[in-house]
Write a protein that holds these residues in place. Sequence first.
Motif, short mmCIF file in Angstrom:
data_model
loop_
_atom_site.label_atom_id
_atom_site.label_comp_id
_atom_site.label_asym_id
_atom_site.label_seq_id
_atom_site.Cartn_x
_atom_site.Cartn_y
_atom_site.Cartn_z
N PRO A 1 0.82 -1.22 0.00
CA PRO A 1 0.00 0.00 0.00
C PRO A 1 0.85 1.27 0.00
O PRO A 1 1.93 1.30 0.60
N THR A 2 0.35 2.29 -0.68
CA THR A 2 1.06 3.57 -0.65
C THR A 2 0.89 4.20 0.73
O THR A 2 -0.05 3.91 1.45
N LYS A 3 1.82 5.04 1.08
CA LYS A 3 1.81 5.73 2.38
C LYS A 3 1.81 4.76 3.55
O LYS A 3 1.21 5.02 4.59
N ALA A 4 2.47 3.63 3.36
CA ALA A 4 2.57 2.64 4.44
C ALA A 4 4.04 2.38 4.73
O ALA A 4 4.88 2.39 3.83
N GLY A 5 4.36 2.14 5.98
CA GLY A 5 5.71 1.78 6.38
C GLY A 5 5.76 0.30 6.72
O GLY A 5 4.76 -0.27 7.15
N SER A 6 6.91 -0.29 6.52
CA SER A 6 7.10 -1.70 6.84
C SER A 6 8.10 -1.81 7.99
O SER A 6 9.17 -1.21 7.95
N ILE A 7 7.72 -2.56 9.00
CA ILE A 7 8.61 -2.82 10.14
C ILE A 7 8.96 -4.30 10.07
O ILE A 7 8.08 -5.15 10.04
N ILE B 1 6.85 4.96 14.63
CA ILE B 1 5.49 5.44 14.33
C ILE B 1 5.39 6.96 14.49
O ILE B 1 4.77 7.64 13.68
N GLN B 2 6.01 7.49 15.52
CA GLN B 2 5.90 8.93 15.81
C GLN B 2 6.81 9.80 14.94
O GLN B 2 6.58 10.99 14.83
N ASN B 3 7.84 9.21 14.33
CA ASN B 3 8.83 10.02 13.64
C ASN B 3 9.01 9.71 12.16
O ASN B 3 10.02 10.09 11.57
N THR B 4 8.06 9.03 11.58
CA THR B 4 8.10 8.78 10.13
C THR B 4 6.78 9.26 9.53
O THR B 4 5.78 9.40 10.24
N PRO B 5 6.75 9.50 8.23
CA PRO B 5 5.57 10.16 7.63
C PRO B 5 4.41 9.25 7.25
O PRO B 5 3.48 9.69 6.60
N TYR B 6 4.43 8.00 7.68
CA TYR B 6 3.40 7.06 7.24
C TYR B 6 2.16 7.11 8.13
O TYR B 6 2.24 7.51 9.28
N HIS C 1 0.02 4.26 8.18
CA HIS C 1 -0.14 2.90 8.67
C HIS C 1 1.14 2.11 8.43
O HIS C 1 1.96 2.47 7.59
N TYR C 2 1.29 1.05 9.21
CA TYR C 2 2.51 0.26 9.22
C TYR C 2 2.15 -1.21 9.15
O TYR C 2 1.15 -1.64 9.75
N LEU C 3 2.95 -1.97 8.43
CA LEU C 3 2.73 -3.39 8.28
C LEU C 3 3.91 -4.17 8.86
O LEU C 3 5.07 -3.75 8.72
N ILE C 4 3.60 -5.26 9.51
CA ILE C 4 4.60 -6.23 9.93
C ILE C 4 4.15 -7.56 9.33
O ILE C 4 3.06 -8.05 9.64
N GLU C 5 4.96 -8.09 8.46
CA GLU C 5 4.60 -9.33 7.76
C GLU C 5 5.29 -10.52 8.40
O GLU C 5 6.42 -10.42 8.88
N GLU C 6 4.60 -11.61 8.41
CA GLU C 6 5.14 -12.92 8.79
C GLU C 6 5.70 -13.01 10.20
O GLU C 6 6.87 -13.29 10.43
N VAL C 7 4.84 -12.78 11.16
CA VAL C 7 5.16 -13.03 12.57
C VAL C 7 4.67 -14.45 12.88
O VAL C 7 3.52 -14.78 12.61
N ILE D 1 0.27 -8.34 10.35
CA ILE D 1 -0.45 -7.42 11.23
C ILE D 1 -0.23 -5.99 10.74
O ILE D 1 0.72 -5.70 10.02
N ARG D 2 -1.14 -5.10 11.13
CA ARG D 2 -1.00 -3.71 10.72
C ARG D 2 -1.43 -2.76 11.83
O ARG D 2 -2.22 -3.11 12.69
N TYR D 3 -0.87 -1.58 11.74
CA TYR D 3 -1.20 -0.49 12.65
C TYR D 3 -1.70 0.66 11.79
O TYR D 3 -1.10 0.98 10.77
#
Length: 109
Positions: A22-28, A51-56, A58-64, A104-106
Amino acid sequence: MTLSMAGIFLKKEFEAPYKDFPTKAGSIEFVGTASEFRGKGVASQMIQHIIQNTPYHHYLIEEVADTNIPAMRLYEKLGFKEYKRKPIPEKIAKKNGINNLLSIRYEEK
């Protein structure tokens, strides 16, 4: 030496592009804390800082791994929610003890 070996073995993982990211999403990815600092809030502070210091928005964490209960508790505490579940083939699941890989996503409110 360990970091060098990890870099070699995980090179493809780190360099593989996401499909339909997704656009405007960060990956952790690959969150880890040294054993002597676990349970002391270090991972929470790192993720909150991202989360507080990047321009996204929503954030995704894949494969936990579904068996990584400490990680899942941390992510849930921070507001991440499961949105996808990838089952592990039964033969591999019996060998490594992981039944599913969770995505998962935030999302900012």
